[in-house]
Design a protein around this motif. Structure first.
Motif, short mmCIF file in Angstrom:
data_model
loop_
_atom_site.label_atom_id
_atom_site.label_comp_id
_atom_site.label_asym_id
_atom_site.label_seq_id
_atom_site.Cartn_x
_atom_site.Cartn_y
_atom_site.Cartn_z
N THR A 17 19.76 72.48 33.27
CA THR A 17 19.80 72.78 31.84
C THR A 17 20.62 71.74 31.09
O THR A 17 20.31 71.41 29.94
CB THR A 17 20.34 74.19 31.57
N ASP A 21 19.16 69.53 28.07
CA ASP A 21 19.81 69.53 26.76
C ASP A 21 20.20 68.12 26.31
O ASP A 21 20.15 67.80 25.13
CB ASP A 21 21.02 70.47 26.74
N ARG A 24 17.01 66.70 24.97
CA ARG A 24 16.70 67.34 23.69
C ARG A 24 17.56 66.77 22.56
O ARG A 24 17.05 66.48 21.47
CB ARG A 24 16.91 68.84 23.79
N GLU A 63 7.67 72.60 24.72
CA GLU A 63 8.70 73.64 24.94
C GLU A 63 8.07 75.03 24.84
O GLU A 63 8.29 75.89 25.68
CB GLU A 63 9.82 73.52 23.90
N CYS A 105 13.68 74.92 21.05
CA CYS A 105 14.58 74.67 22.18
C CYS A 105 15.58 75.81 22.34
O CYS A 105 15.90 76.20 23.48
CB CYS A 105 15.31 73.34 21.98
N SER A 108 13.82 78.53 24.08
CA SER A 108 13.66 78.18 25.49
C SER A 108 14.95 78.43 26.26
O SER A 108 14.93 78.99 27.37
CB SER A 108 13.25 76.71 25.63
N ARG A 109 16.09 78.04 25.67
CA ARG A 109 17.39 78.27 26.33
C ARG A 109 17.62 79.76 26.55
O ARG A 109 18.10 80.17 27.61
CB ARG A 109 18.53 77.71 25.47
N ARG A 110 17.30 80.56 25.53
CA ARG A 110 17.50 82.01 25.63
C ARG A 110 16.61 82.59 26.73
O ARG A 110 17.06 83.42 27.52
CB ARG A 110 17.18 82.66 24.28
N ALA A 113 18.02 81.60 30.15
CA ALA A 113 19.29 82.28 30.44
C ALA A 113 19.07 83.66 31.06
O ALA A 113 19.91 84.14 31.84
CB ALA A 113 20.13 82.41 29.17
#
Length: 164
Positions: A17, A21, A24, A63, A105, A108-110, A113
């Motif tokens: 990740t 990031d 990104r 994404e 993005c 996507s992170r959420r 996670a």
């Protein structure tokens, strides 16, 4: 988003990740300061969609396809695949495209996670075999970095801006 390399002692999730990031955040760096009238300027006769705006739009769609598309139950809204891969930004301003990309993005992170790296896609397009979150993260690092190379070349040719 601030660019920061992942901690050298980070676990696998932190490394994957963290490097995604980094890529990104570099997208924004490559676009910041570009005169808006140059964002839609194509430099390759054989690739008219290869513009700064087209690349950012495509990265947003990528994404969306891989995270919201693979895990639709975790997405903010119903999944919508664009048949052109997002390459046609529809005349949207580059600042808007970057903002929409960064919002995607964040989603996507959420999604990531809430999943283990071994979690397999909820949805897989029929032409593919299911892949894990680990595979998707690795693929997005590769895909984003590949298109950052395009942004490097486009940006330098458009206005002379260089740098990583």
């Amino acid at each position: 988003m601030k660019r920061a390399f992942p901690d050298g002692a980070a676990d696998e999730r932190g490394v994957l990740t963290g490097f995604l990031d980094w890529q990104r955040a570099t997208v924004r760096r490559k676009v910041d300061g570009l005169p808006s009238n140059l964002a839609d300027h194509a430099l390759l006769d054989t690739s008219p969609l290869m513009t700064v705006a087209g690349v950012v739009s495509h990265l947003r769609q990528t994404e969306h396809d891989w995270f919201a598309g693979s895990f639709p139950s975790l997405a903010n809204e119903p999944f919508a695949r664009q048949p052109d891969g997002g390459w046609q930004p529809g005349g949207r301003a580059i600042a808007d495209l970057v903002s929409v990309y960064e919002t995607e993005c964040a989603q996507s992170r959420r999604i990531v996670a809430g999943l283990t790296l071994d979690a397999m896609q909820e949805f897989t397009p029929p032409q593919f075999t299911p892949v894990s979150v680990r595979w998707i993260l690795t693929h997005l690092i590769e895909e984003t970095a590949r298109h950052l190379g395009h942004l490097d070349i486009l940006r330098e040719q458009l206005d002379g801006a260089r740098g990583y």
